[in-house]
Design an enzyme around this catalytic site. Structure first.
Site, PDB file in Angstrom:
ATOM      1  N   GLU A   3      43.781  36.706  31.209  1.00  0.00           N
ATOM      2  CA  GLU A   3      42.802  37.394  31.481  1.00  0.00           C
ATOM      3  C   GLU A   3      41.926  38.100  29.898  1.00  0.00           C
ATOM      4  OE1 GLU A   3      40.947  37.205  33.565  1.00  0.00           O
ATOM      5  OE2 GLU A   3      41.638  37.910  35.414  1.00  0.00           O
ATOM      6  N   ASP A   9      45.254  33.434  37.816  1.00  0.00           N
ATOM      7  CA  ASP A   9      44.763  34.128  36.482  1.00  0.00           C
ATOM      8  C   ASP A   9      45.321  35.802  36.331  1.00  0.00           C
ATOM      9  OD1 ASP A   9      43.847  31.850  34.443  1.00  0.00           O
ATOM     10  OD2 ASP A   9      41.969  32.158  35.705  1.00  0.00           O
ATOM     11  N   SER A  46      43.347  30.272  43.429  1.00  0.00           N
ATOM     12  CA  SER A  46      42.716  30.743  42.582  1.00  0.00           C
ATOM     13  C   SER A  46      40.961  30.848  42.893  1.00  0.00           C
ATOM     14  CB  SER A  46      43.439  30.025  41.559  1.00  0.00           C
ATOM     15  OG  SER A  46      42.556  30.492  40.537  1.00  0.00           O
ATOM     16  N   SER A  47      39.758  31.086  41.884  1.00  0.00           N
ATOM     17  CA  SER A  47      38.796  31.128  41.813  1.00  0.00           C
ATOM     18  C   SER A  47      38.388  30.660  41.335  1.00  0.00           C
ATOM     19  CB  SER A  47      38.085  32.475  41.808  1.00  0.00           C
ATOM     20  OG  SER A  47      38.371  33.462  42.857  1.00  0.00           O
ATOM     21  N   ASP A  80      47.089  34.177  43.249  1.00  0.00           N
ATOM     22  CA  ASP A  80      46.503  34.133  42.607  1.00  0.00           C
ATOM     23  C   ASP A  80      46.819  33.298  41.330  1.00  0.00           C
ATOM     24  OD1 ASP A  80      43.924  34.656  41.216  1.00  0.00           O
ATOM     25  OD2 ASP A  80      44.864  36.237  40.563  1.00  0.00           O
TER      26      ASP A  80
END
Length: 222
Positions: free
Chosen positions: A19, A12, A110-111, A10
């Site tokens: 975050e 962030d 990653s989103s 991932d």
């Protein structure tokens, strides 16, 4: 249990300490527009791509919440802050160097949109460690759906069972477990919960602590 061949990162909250920046900016942007948003509300965005985050926030605040306008402001302010400095999570380079030394393939899943992922990777000097970079726009359904990790495993030509997923968010851990990967939680803002303890193969305090775990799974320990 298959030997480890690849690690899926991932971004962030896992690689970069971003975050907290996101929480602060989102709360400021929403509050300036008359919406009392807290860090707990912003946590609904963690691990989700744009559409997934939009759906979660609209469910929380109602269909009249001006998500797209506020998201545009938030993304602009977050990007401006990160242009000045992207804080790294402790142990990132030590882990990347160790995995490279063990011959382990690596990808980012990653989103966040891939354009911002690539910019962050390049600005921090870590882009060269990764054979594949998958952004949130590459999948229709965001984490906790496993699709992004299955796509990253496919990009590395590695079965999911031979992949380790590294995540800090609840949705990310859910996605990694659903993908059938050896999922490791490295908590950031959100602490481990009983659900995370059940889903994650391991919960470790730092990226440095991933190194012996990966070595063990690869049979690299003396």
């Amino acid at each position: 249990m298959e030997p480890l061949r690849a690690v899926l990162f991932d971004m962030d909250g896992l690689m970069f300490d971003t975050e907290r920046v996101s929480d602060e900016v989102w709360c400021d942007v929403a509050n300036r527009s008359g919406f009392a948003m807290t860090s707990r509300d912003v946590s609904l965005l963690r691990g989700r791509n744009y559409e997934g985050g939009r759906a979660a926030i609209l469910e929380r605040f109602g269909a009249d919440f001006p998500y797209d306008a506020l998201a545009a402001d938030a993304i602009r302010e977050i990007s401006a802050r990160l242009e000045r400095h992207i804080p790294l999570r402790p142990g990132l380079f030590a882990l990347l160097d160790a995995l490279r030394g063990m011959g382990c393939k690596m990808a980012v899943a990653s989103s966040t949109h891939s354009s911002r992922v690539l910019r962050n990777l390049e600005r921090t000097g870590v882009r060269g460690y990764f054979s594949a970079v998958i952004g949130g726009e590459a999948v229709t359904r965001s984490k906790p759906d496993p699709g992004i990790f299955l796509l990253a495993a496919r990009a590395l030509e590695t079965p999911p069972a031979a992949c380790m997923v590294l995540e800090d968010s609840y949705n990310g851990v859910r996605a990694g477990a659903a993908a059938g990967c050896f999922t490791v939680m490295v908590p950031d803002i959100d602490p481990a919960t009983p659900e995370m303890e059940r889903l994650a193969a391991a919960i470790v305090p730092s990226l440095n602590a991933v190194i012996p775990l990966a070595a063990q799974r690869m049979g690299k320990l003396a």
